[in-house]
Design a protein around this motif. Structure first.
Motif, short mmCIF file in Angstrom:
data_model
loop_
_atom_site.label_atom_id
_atom_site.label_comp_id
_atom_site.label_asym_id
_atom_site.label_seq_id
_atom_site.Cartn_x
_atom_site.Cartn_y
_atom_site.Cartn_z
N GLN A 1 0.85 -1.19 0.00
CA GLN A 1 0.00 0.00 0.00
C GLN A 1 0.89 1.24 0.00
O GLN A 1 2.07 1.17 0.32
CB GLN A 1 -0.92 0.03 1.22
N HIS B 1 -0.88 7.85 1.31
CA HIS B 1 -2.34 7.90 1.25
C HIS B 1 -2.89 6.69 1.98
O HIS B 1 -2.59 5.55 1.63
CB HIS B 1 -2.84 7.90 -0.19
N LYS B 2 -3.68 6.93 3.00
CA LYS B 2 -4.24 5.84 3.79
C LYS B 2 -5.66 5.52 3.33
O LYS B 2 -6.49 6.41 3.16
CB LYS B 2 -4.27 6.22 5.28
N SER B 3 -5.92 4.24 3.13
CA SER B 3 -7.25 3.82 2.72
C SER B 3 -8.24 3.95 3.87
O SER B 3 -7.94 3.58 5.01
CB SER B 3 -7.19 2.35 2.25
N THR B 4 -9.41 4.50 3.56
CA THR B 4 -10.46 4.63 4.57
C THR B 4 -11.56 3.59 4.37
O THR B 4 -12.52 3.56 5.13
CB THR B 4 -11.08 6.04 4.52
N GLU C 1 -8.32 -1.06 9.31
CA GLU C 1 -6.93 -0.77 9.64
C GLU C 1 -6.18 -2.02 10.06
O GLU C 1 -5.00 -2.18 9.72
CB GLU C 1 -6.87 0.28 10.76
N THR D 1 4.63 -1.23 3.08
CA THR D 1 4.81 -0.02 2.28
C THR D 1 6.08 -0.17 1.44
O THR D 1 6.85 -1.12 1.61
CB THR D 1 4.93 1.23 3.18
#
Length: 307
Positions: free
Chosen positions: A71, A75-78, A82, A91
């Motif tokens: 990932q 940018h963190k996926s919402t 988590e 990463t």
């Protein structure tokens, strides 16, 4: 192809229920062969759905594949829990010193934005540059294909008058039937598309480093390869499930976007009817050919010799 993943990955249960062979790490270590190392940079917001779709496509040849899920850090996926991201995803910083036989860059719902406006664009540029020296063959999908063509070859994307969504017929380009990626393809085959932008065939044909392998009269260029075979670009979504376009259509409908009905998809073009799955054999063959001819048959045994 046995997919080697963590037993608790949600995709495992789904794939096993479909009679797809999934191998645990423990069993894999008892077999004295080197698995292919494949990393998936998952840019889609619904990561569990996308990882399951791609793993399904990678599962149909007899060689072990060891999967790393990646990932972006910027940018963190919402839309993905988590705890799932922490348990199963790494990463770029975690893997940048490693080497891979194959690398997949997925699509992303950011097509209407200029590439440089995407918040993780600098990170993606760093990753795409890194693939030149640390990956034997990279497969780019949909927006990932547009991003790769733009970064590596300066190919611009163009906004369409309306969203292109549906199942479209494609044909192999003249004099390209002997390309390894196309082995076993029918003269005309179907694949899903779901996007607001496109690249132009004339831009691909004018670039001496690229080969246009297949296109659609309705959907435009579909399969594009770098002449050295190290980069492949798929402008559609051959990995999509039977219901994916339907879910997208009803999601947009409920948002008040008033989307067109996906073309050539619902029985009778009526969204009250079941969708028709008409691209699975093409999808399987596409991924199998990539793994066999562009990865397994030519990757070095010692991966660090790529550099």
């Amino acid at each position: 192809m046995p997919i080697i993943v963590e037993n608790s990955l949600p995709a495992c249960a789904v794939l096993e229920s479909e009679n797809i062979f999934v191998m645990t790490h423990h069993r894999a270590t008892t077999q004295h062969i080197r698995p292919l190392r494949i990393a998936i940079l998952n840019l889609m917001p619904t990561k569990i759905v996308t990882e399951t779709q791609i793993l399904r496509c990678l599962s149909n040849t007899p060689i072990q594949i060891e999967i790393d899920l990646i990932q972006t850090a910027t940018h963190k996926s919402t839309n993905t829990p988590e705890d799932h991201l922490l348990k199963f995803y790494q990463t770029f910083d975690d893997i940048k010193d490693q080497y891979y036989d194959g690398f997949i860059i997925t699509g992303a719902p950011v097509e209407k934005m200029d590439f440089e406006e995407v918040d993780y664009w600098p990170e993606l540029v760093e990753i795409m540059e890194w693939t030149k020296t640390h990956v034997h063959s990279t497969l780019h999908i949909c927006w990932g294909a547009q991003a790769g063509l733009y970064y590596h070859y300066g190919i611009q994307k163009h906004l369409l008058p309306k969203k292109l969504a549906g199942i479209y017929k494609h044909h192999i380009m003249p004099n390209r039937t002997n390309e390894s990626l196309l082995r076993g393809f029918d003269d005309v085959f179907k694949a899903p598309h779901s996007r607001y932008t496109t690249v132009l065939s004339e831009d691909i044909l004018c670039n001496h480093n690229l080969i246009l392998l297949a296109e659609s009269y309705e959907a435009g260029p579909y399969l594009i390869a770098a002449k050295n075979g190290r980069q492949l670009f798929v402008t559609g979504h051959s990995e999509y499930d039977k219901e994916t376009l339907a879910k997208e259509y009803f999601r947009d409908l409920h948002k008040g976007i008033h989307p067109d009905i996906p073309e050539n998809y619902f029985d009778g073009d009526d969204p009250h009817n079941e969708p028709r799955l008409s691209w699975r054999s093409h999808s399987t063959l596409l991924f199998t050919n990539w793994l066999n001819y562009y990865v397994y048959q030519s990757t070095p045994y010692e991966l660090n010799s790529l550099i």
